[in-house]
Design an enzyme around this catalytic site. Structure first.
Site, short mmCIF file in Angstrom:
data_model
loop_
_atom_site.label_atom_id
_atom_site.label_comp_id
_atom_site.label_asym_id
_atom_site.label_seq_id
_atom_site.Cartn_x
_atom_site.Cartn_y
_atom_site.Cartn_z
N CYS A 1 7.96 -0.11 -1.20
CA CYS A 1 8.58 -1.31 -0.60
C CYS A 1 10.11 -1.20 -0.67
O CYS A 1 10.69 -0.41 0.07
CB CYS A 1 8.05 -2.57 -1.26
SG CYS A 1 8.42 -4.06 -0.29
N HIS B 1 2.50 -1.97 -0.45
CA HIS B 1 2.31 -2.00 -1.90
C HIS B 1 0.96 -1.37 -2.27
O HIS B 1 -0.05 -2.08 -2.43
CB HIS B 1 2.37 -3.45 -2.41
CG HIS B 1 3.75 -3.98 -2.51
ND1 HIS B 1 4.51 -3.87 -3.65
CD2 HIS B 1 4.53 -4.62 -1.59
CE1 HIS B 1 5.70 -4.43 -3.45
NE2 HIS B 1 5.74 -4.88 -2.20
N GLU C 1 -0.02 -0.27 -5.04
CA GLU C 1 -0.48 -0.69 -6.37
C GLU C 1 -1.33 -1.95 -6.31
O GLU C 1 -2.12 -2.24 -7.23
CB GLU C 1 0.72 -0.89 -7.31
CG GLU C 1 1.48 -2.18 -7.15
CD GLU C 1 2.42 -2.23 -5.96
OE1 GLU C 1 3.08 -3.28 -5.76
OE2 GLU C 1 2.51 -1.22 -5.21
#
Length: 232
Positions: free
Chosen positions: A114, A213, A215
């Protein structure tokens, strides 16, 4: 031995227990993703004098992740601040750019996430689109508050990113800015509306960034690619 992965992070005021003070912060989804991929995560908080620490820190890690966070100061790429752009956070900007300088000197594997993608582009001499809704006419990439947007990403078939996540995927995103210019970095993915979603460097070195993102979806591919490169 498992590779040690350094992650840039926030230094913000926070509350927990009886405490209300400045703290070093990063969502645990980042560190958990590194652990699941086989690495050992350590946080790299921005020091007061970034230039004196970056080389020493980078010499002690096997890979680097520049994480998500606030907008990069537009002065870093020669632009005036847009009304929707965050107030400048000079210490973190300076720290992450210094980490990337140090990483380049020893060809350390790097993953940007990001904001991390945007820092990679600015480090390379590029620029950012400061408020993506001005260009796209919608806010699907950042619906508001703490909500993540979901967008489809189309990946360049022969890119490194494609080798890690495939040619097309749904991703979680939370950004109102995007990369505009990116000298020395190749576009390896875009969203369906044309926004740049991934960049990577040519050559053998693992040096890439994604606007989404990973994660947040336990995306083992990108983290696994970094860990594999770091283990070498």
């Amino acid at each position: 031995m498992k590779p040690v992965i350094g992650l840039s992070c926030y230094r913000n005021k926070a509350q927990w227990g009886v405490w209300d003070t400045e703290a070093v912060l990063l969502p645990t989804t980042y560190t958990r993703s590194v652990e699941l991929a086989g690495g050992i995560p350590i946080l790299l908080p921005p020091p007061q004098d970034p230039g004196d620490h970056a080389d020493a820190v980078v010499a002690r890690i096997d890979g680097l992740i520049i994480t998500g966070g606030p907008d990069v100061d537009p002065a870093r790429y020669g632009a005036d601040r847009h009304p929707q752009t965050d107030q400048p956070g000079g210490v973190r900007d300076a720290w992450e750019l210094a980490l990337l300088d140090a990483a380049d000197r020893i060809s350390l594997p790097v993953l940007g996430i990001c904001r991390g993608l945007q820092v990679l582009a600015v480090h390379a001499g590029g620029t950012l689109q400061q408020h993506l809704p001005d260009q796209l006419g919608h806010q699907l990439h950042s619906p508001g508050g703490a909500d993540y947007g979901t967008v489809e990403v189309i990946v360049e078939p022969k890119s490194r990113v494609a080798s890690l996540v495939g040619d097309r995927l749904q991703v979680s995103c939370h950004h109102h800015q995007a990369v505009a210019e990116h000298p020395g970095l190749q576009i390896s993915a875009r969203s369906a509306d044309g926004a740049i979603e991934a960049l990577e460097a040519d050559g053998e070195r693992f040096r890439l960034g994604v606007q989404w993102h990973p994660e947040e979806r336990d995306d083992a591919g990108l983290f696994g690619g970094l860990i594999k490169a770091a283990a070498r």
